[in-house]
Design an enzyme around this catalytic site. Structure first.
Site, short mmCIF file in Angstrom:
data_model
loop_
_atom_site.label_atom_id
_atom_site.label_comp_id
_atom_site.label_asym_id
_atom_site.label_seq_id
_atom_site.Cartn_x
_atom_site.Cartn_y
_atom_site.Cartn_z
N ASP A 180 -4.18 -0.20 5.56
CA ASP A 180 -4.78 -0.89 6.71
C ASP A 180 -6.04 -1.64 6.27
O ASP A 180 -6.64 -2.37 7.05
CB ASP A 180 -5.02 0.05 7.90
CG ASP A 180 -6.00 1.17 7.59
OD1 ASP A 180 -6.43 1.30 6.43
OD2 ASP A 180 -6.34 1.93 8.53
N SER A 181 -6.42 -1.48 4.99
CA SER A 181 -7.47 -2.33 4.42
C SER A 181 -7.05 -3.80 4.47
O SER A 181 -7.87 -4.69 4.22
CB SER A 181 -7.77 -1.92 2.96
OG SER A 181 -6.58 -1.80 2.21
N ASP A 230 0.93 2.19 5.73
CA ASP A 230 -0.28 2.89 6.21
C ASP A 230 -0.35 2.76 7.73
O ASP A 230 -0.39 1.64 8.26
CB ASP A 230 -1.50 2.23 5.56
CG ASP A 230 -2.73 3.12 5.60
OD1 ASP A 230 -2.59 4.32 5.88
OD2 ASP A 230 -3.82 2.60 5.31
N LYS A 255 1.68 6.85 5.37
CA LYS A 255 0.45 7.61 5.14
C LYS A 255 -0.36 7.59 6.43
O LYS A 255 -0.35 6.58 7.14
CB LYS A 255 -0.37 6.95 4.01
CG LYS A 255 -1.75 7.52 3.86
CD LYS A 255 -2.49 6.91 2.71
CE LYS A 255 -3.32 5.69 3.07
NZ LYS A 255 -4.29 5.86 4.17
N GLU A 278 -4.24 9.01 8.18
CA GLU A 278 -5.57 9.57 7.89
C GLU A 278 -5.88 10.78 8.76
O GLU A 278 -5.42 10.87 9.90
CB GLU A 278 -6.65 8.50 8.18
CG GLU A 278 -6.61 7.34 7.24
CD GLU A 278 -7.75 6.34 7.50
OE1 GLU A 278 -8.74 6.69 8.20
OE2 GLU A 278 -7.65 5.21 6.99
N GLU A 327 -9.99 10.65 -0.63
CA GLU A 327 -10.81 9.44 -0.82
C GLU A 327 -12.31 9.76 -0.79
O GLU A 327 -12.79 10.51 0.07
CB GLU A 327 -10.49 8.42 0.29
CG GLU A 327 -11.38 7.18 0.22
CD GLU A 327 -10.94 6.06 1.14
OE1 GLU A 327 -9.93 6.20 1.84
OE2 GLU A 327 -11.64 5.02 1.14
O1 KIV Z 1 -6.07 1.04 3.68
C1 KIV Z 1 -6.22 1.40 2.52
O2 KIV Z 1 -6.18 0.62 1.56
C2 KIV Z 1 -6.46 2.82 2.30
C3 KIV Z 1 -7.11 3.20 1.02
C4 KIV Z 1 -8.51 2.72 0.97
C5 KIV Z 1 -7.05 4.64 0.81
O3 KIV Z 1 -6.17 3.60 3.13
#
Ligand code: KIV
Length: 284
Positions: free
Chosen positions: A45-46, A84, A114, A116, A184
């Site tokens: 989600d980055s 994500d 994934k 969080e 992380e």
């Molecule tokens: O969104 C992402 O790239 C992430 C990483 C920073 C772990 O979740």
């Protein structure tokens, strides 16, 4: 070589063979990542910051994530891809979590998702998603979707109390059925103890060298994203400088009439036709 599977990753952890994991959000980058032999790609989600220019990950929608995962899959057909789950795509209910996790598999051919967070509510979601047959990676430590609760974007696992809390999260996430865990933004010793405590693979981003593999944000490591660079990033290239230089030279050359050169950068035409057209131009 074909796409790696979860049993391959479990075996790699047992053999001490480190996993290389990187983020990707678009077709072209994914193509280079696959060619380099990455084990896994995270469509993180980055993407909110790196791809869409937001200040945080919060505005990222399921549709944004799915569109990026589809592009990455086209670029890396033989790589294990992790979708994500964006903010508020799994927090509300088990049903919402299953439905959105399913979209990553059904619409974008991801291999797992994934999400969080730690604690009982997150473990309930992990149980529900794995119960629906979708594999999950847990994610604890500096989890940006929970920044308000963490007091900002700060390294975690620095006090004994917080380390104990992370160890509990890790144990509960493993019990809930996740196949692996991402840690992380914690000191190396915290990464080490979490890895020691768990039976499933533990990966890290800014969690030191003792874990089973490393994740990095591609735009940080190639020197492309320059709004902010976390302490744990190593820069392997300076793509931003290369792009800047190329764009500036292009602007200069077009303004000065250096580019294009017709003999090199224009289509050929039959000389007879060209001569005739030049004649028309002269009379204009
Ligand atoms: O969104 C992402 O790239 C992430 C990483 C920073 C772990 O979740």
């Amino acid at each position: 070589m074909g796409r790696k599977t979860i049993p391959d990753f479990v075996q790699m952890a047992k053999d001490g063979d480190k996993v290389t994991w990187i983020t990707g959000y678009d077709y072209l980058t994914a193509k280079y990542e696959e060619r380099a032999g990455m084990d896994m790609i995270l469509v993180g989600d980055s993407l909110g910051m790196v791809q869409l220019g937001y200040e945080t990950t919060f505005p990222v929608t399921m549709d944004d994530a799915i569109r990026c995962c589809q592009a990455v899959r086209r670029g890396a057909p033989n790589t294990f891809i992790v979708g994500d789950m964006p903010y508020m795509s799994y927090q509300i209910s088990n049903e919402q979590a299953i439905e959105n996790a399913g979209r990553f598999i059904k619409e974008a051919d991801c291999d797992c998702v994934k999400l969080e967070g730690g604690g009982p509510e997150i473990c309930e979601r992990i149980k529900a998603i794995t119960g629906a047959g979708i594999m999950v990676i847990g994610h604890i430590g500096l989890t940006p979707q929970f920044a308000a609760q963490l007091g900002g974007y700060k390294a975690q696992g620095k006090s004994t109390d917080n380390i104990k809390k992370l160890l509990q999260y890790a144990e509960d996430i493993e019990k809930a059925g996740a196949w692996s865990l991402l840690v992380e933004g914690v000191p190396a010793v915290t990464g080490k103890i979490i890895k020691k405590k768990c039976d499933f693979p533990v990966y890290g981003i800014g969690a030191g060298s003792h874990v089973d593999g490393q994740l990095i944000i591609y735009a940080d490591m190639v020197g492309y994203y320059d709004d902010f660079t976390p302490k744990f990033v190593k820069k392997y290239a300076n793509v931003g400088e290369v792009l800047q230089g190329a764009f500036e030279t292009y602007v200069k050359e077009v303004k000065e009439g250096v580019f294009p050169e017709d003999a090199k950068h224009a289509y050929k035409i039959d000389p007879e036709v060209e001569k005739e057209v030049e004649g028309w131009i002269e009379k204009m």
